[in-house]
Design a protein around this motif. Sequence first.
Motif, PDB file in Angstrom:
ATOM      1  N   TRP A 183       0.657  -1.291  -0.176  1.00 54.77           N
ATOM      2  CA  TRP A 183      -0.122  -0.021   0.145  1.00 54.77           C
ATOM      3  C   TRP A 183       0.867   1.380   0.136  1.00 54.77           C
ATOM      4  O   TRP A 183       0.481   2.290  -0.578  1.00 54.77           O
ATOM      5  N   THR A 184       1.861   1.184   0.494  1.00 57.90           N
ATOM      6  CA  THR A 184       2.866   2.350   0.549  1.00 57.90           C
ATOM      7  C   THR A 184       3.385   2.571  -0.943  1.00 57.90           C
ATOM      8  O   THR A 184       3.403   3.720  -1.453  1.00 57.90           O
ATOM      9  N   THR A 199       1.544   2.344  -3.542  1.00 59.19           N
ATOM     10  CA  THR A 199       0.414   2.984  -4.285  1.00 59.19           C
ATOM     11  C   THR A 199       0.212   4.511  -4.144  1.00 59.19           C
ATOM     12  O   THR A 199      -0.261   5.206  -4.703  1.00 59.19           O
ATOM     13  N   GLY A 200       1.141   4.896  -3.011  1.00 59.28           N
ATOM     14  CA  GLY A 200       1.279   6.239  -2.600  1.00 59.28           C
ATOM     15  C   GLY A 200      -0.035   6.799  -2.151  1.00 59.28           C
ATOM     16  O   GLY A 200      -0.574   8.049  -2.015  1.00 59.28           O
ATOM     17  N   THR A 201      -1.098   5.850  -1.660  1.00 63.33           N
ATOM     18  CA  THR A 201      -2.435   6.132  -0.963  1.00 63.33           C
ATOM     19  C   THR A 201      -2.309   5.539   0.348  1.00 63.33           C
ATOM     20  O   THR A 201      -2.355   4.251   0.179  1.00 63.33           O
ATOM     21  N   TRP A 223      -8.586   5.217   6.569  1.00 61.00           N
ATOM     22  CA  TRP A 223      -8.672   6.505   7.202  1.00 61.00           C
ATOM     23  C   TRP A 223      -9.901   6.411   8.327  1.00 61.00           C
ATOM     24  O   TRP A 223     -10.688   5.616   8.432  1.00 61.00           O
ATOM     25  N   ASP A 261     -12.087  -0.027  -7.636  1.00 58.24           N
ATOM     26  CA  ASP A 261     -11.148   0.594  -6.481  1.00 58.24           C
ATOM     27  C   ASP A 261     -10.084  -0.202  -6.533  1.00 58.24           C
ATOM     28  O   ASP A 261      -9.196  -0.046  -5.514  1.00 58.24           O
ATOM     29  N   TRP A 307      -6.452  -2.243  -6.679  1.00 56.50           N
ATOM     30  CA  TRP A 307      -4.979  -1.951  -7.365  1.00 56.50           C
ATOM     31  C   TRP A 307      -4.319  -3.474  -7.223  1.00 56.50           C
ATOM     32  O   TRP A 307      -4.789  -4.099  -6.126  1.00 56.50           O
ATOM     33  N   HIS A 343      -8.551   0.301  -1.138  1.00 58.18           N
ATOM     34  CA  HIS A 343      -8.160   1.589  -0.201  1.00 58.18           C
ATOM     35  C   HIS A 343      -9.524   1.946   0.485  1.00 58.18           C
ATOM     36  O   HIS A 343     -10.500   1.977  -0.145  1.00 58.18           O
ATOM     37  N   GLN A 347     -11.862   4.570   2.380  1.00 61.49           N
ATOM     38  CA  GLN A 347     -12.216   6.237   2.128  1.00 61.49           C
ATOM     39  C   GLN A 347     -12.739   6.736   3.238  1.00 61.49           C
ATOM     40  O   GLN A 347     -13.640   7.606   2.993  1.00 61.49           O
ATOM     41  N   ARG A 354     -12.333  11.782   7.659  1.00 62.82           N
ATOM     42  CA  ARG A 354     -11.046  12.673   7.649  1.00 62.82           C
ATOM     43  C   ARG A 354     -11.395  14.062   8.131  1.00 62.82           C
ATOM     44  O   ARG A 354     -12.582  14.456   8.031  1.00 62.82           O
TER      45      ARG A 354
END
Length: 242
Positions: free
Chosen positions: A142-143, A145-147, A151, A202, A204, A236, A238, A241
């Motif tokens: 997951w790191t 993917t940059g996301t 949350w 959604d 990856w 991921h 959502q 936040r």
Amino acid sequence: MSTGTVYGLGLGPGAADLMSVRADRLLRGASHVAYFRKTGCTGQARAIVEGLIPEGAAEHPMEYPVTTEIPFDDPHYKEVLAAFYTECVARLRALAQAGEDVVVLCEGDPFFYGSFMHLYTRLKGVVPVEVMPGITGMSAAWTATGTPITWGDDIMTVLPGTLPEEELVRGIAGADAVVVMKMGRHLPKLRRALAQAGRTGDAWLVEYAAMPGQKVTRLDDYAGETAPYFSIALVHGQGRRP
């Protein structure tokens, strides 16, 4: 003579510099280094530590008798692997009882879908055993993917791709964030499960996270019908936040 210790050494997801300082210290001071591998292969764990094993240290490859040759739900698969782990434990126990410390190399974290746990449960209470945790492959994935994967109050579920399709659907539908491991030839089944759960767009796919050849692809854009062994699918969360 004092009894030696068997150390389960979490190496992290694939890059040697993602090992913990403690794991690195134990490895560099090791006299005996054991690791799993397929027959005829170096083994991923051994490849990660190339150049880090002290000169003169004894290496103890533990070669799996089967991998995918027998279906994992075949009773013979369990029998063959149980005998294999019993033999590995006998070798490690003999070294420890002779006063020798042994480092067992473990990809990712030793207690997360790792072969070492089968040694640990058989050795615990017989000789001293210590576990050095490591960064898991899913964390590296997951790191990559940059996301962020979760949350706020997101619920994350980790699913083996080997599960029956209906269980994959339930797991995906009941979670905010999803990690799917052990895919390989099960990728078509995962695609169907994601579609039934309404999460296809959604997802990856990360191949070889934190290793040479790392590749991050939206699952919709992935053309293959199978995925490499070192592949992880992600959905991921959502959630909340500020």
